[in-house]
Design an enzyme around this catalytic site. Structure first.
Site, PDB file in Angstrom:
ATOM      1  N   SER A 162       0.847  -1.198   0.000  1.00 29.96           N
ATOM      2  CA  SER A 162       0.000   0.000   0.000  1.00 29.96           C
ATOM      3  C   SER A 162       0.874   1.237   0.000  1.00 29.96           C
ATOM      4  O   SER A 162       2.005   1.215   0.518  1.00 29.96           O
ATOM      5  CB  SER A 162      -0.897   0.023   1.232  1.00 29.96           C
ATOM      6  N   TYR A 177      -2.006  -0.622  10.296  1.00 38.03           N
ATOM      7  CA  TYR A 177      -2.050  -0.896   8.863  1.00 38.03           C
ATOM      8  C   TYR A 177      -0.815  -0.326   8.165  1.00 38.03           C
ATOM      9  O   TYR A 177      -0.178  -0.994   7.353  1.00 38.03           O
ATOM     10  CB  TYR A 177      -3.322  -0.292   8.275  1.00 38.03           C
ATOM     11  N   LYS A 181       2.030  -2.606   6.212  1.00 38.21           N
ATOM     12  CA  LYS A 181       2.302  -2.472   4.781  1.00 38.21           C
ATOM     13  C   LYS A 181       3.750  -2.065   4.519  1.00 38.21           C
ATOM     14  O   LYS A 181       4.358  -2.506   3.526  1.00 38.21           O
ATOM     15  CB  LYS A 181       1.332  -1.483   4.149  1.00 38.21           C
TER      16      LYS A 181
END
Length: 270
Positions: A162, A177, A181
């Site tokens: 991401s 998150y 990533k």
């Protein structure tokens, strides 16, 4: 006796660029294969001739999606229920795909879930759940596939990372998150170096904001803030990711490994 060359032989390279992008006869696992990105990527790979193993965890639409791909592109598509955070399930899933298809060419470790709170605001259980799926799950998929690739002497892993592994998104807070990533991107680079010695490759794709069901549930004001910070002033249709995954899964990228491809409408350029 002269010096011994350590140079590996060149792979067979096709003259036609269109032939280089063909995936006829290749077997590809797509985890999160019923999600917005996973399904559209799977369709792109099937159009290029790949046979697909679509992995899902809770979706009730995966069999329907598989039937649609079979009908549209006349390739073999099977579905498998696998919780990527459980390594035993992942290893068994890979073994079953190899048995069903006769081998494995590409693992696309795409499954993931969002975090919806900052590092001090989320419950520890939520942190552990996101990490288990987004980071541990990515490694589990690469590990299980990697053993197959090492035995075969070839293979290819593509992670869905991401842009959040490169930049801290605002206004939403999502430390877990973001960290996961970023870890996936560096895991990909590390495995690329390790796997090169037995003929396998590893790369990652870092999408920006994509118009999927997950982002569709976000408040209007938040999405407007995203668009304001994205030079192209919009999110992406998931079909706009098909090209980069096709490149990475195909022989067109035979000298590409350890790379991360950012597809974010310019967000991280600022």
């Amino acid at each position: 006796m002269g010096p011994v060359s350590i140079r590996n032989p060149d792979p067979p390279v096709k003259d036609s660029v269109f032939d280089m992008f063909r995936l006829d006869g290749k077997t590809i696992i797509v985890t999160g294969g019923s999600g917005g990105i996973g399904y559209e990527v799977a369709r792109g790979l099937a159009e290029a001739g790949a046979n697909l193993a679509l992995w899902y965890n809770s979706s009730n639409k995966t069999d329907e999606f598989a039937a649609t791909i079979r009908k549209d592109f006349k390739v073999k598509v099977e579905t498998y229920k696998v919780a990527v955070e459980n390594y035993t399930e992942v290893a068994n899933g890979v073994a079953q795909v190899v048995a069903d298809f006769g081998g494995l060419d590409v693992m696309i470790a795409n499954a993931g879930i969002p975090s919806k709170a900052g590092g001090l605001d989320s419950e520890l259980e939520d942190w552990n759940r996101v990490r288990a799926v987004d980071f541990d799950g990515a490694y589990h998929c690469a590990r299980a596939a990697g053993f197959v690739f090492k035995k075969q002497g070839y293979g290819n892993c593509v992670f869905t990372a991401s842009m959040s592994g490169h930049a801290v998104n605002v206004p939403q807070e999502q430390s877990c998150y973001n960290a996961c990533k970023a870890g996936v991107i560096h895991l990909s680079k590390s495995l690329a170096v390790e796997w090169a010695k037995f003929g396998a490759r590893c790369n990652s794709v870092s999408p920006g904001y994509i118009n999927t069901a997950i982002s569709g549930a976000c408040p209007f004001e938040m999405k407007e803030a995203w668009f304001n910070l994205t030079p192209m002033k919009r999110d992406a249709d998931p079909r706009e990711l098909k090209g980069i995954y096709l490149y990475l899964c195909s022989d067109a990228s035979s000298y590409t490994t350890g790379a991360d491809f950012i597809v974010d409408g310019g967000y991280t350029c600022r």
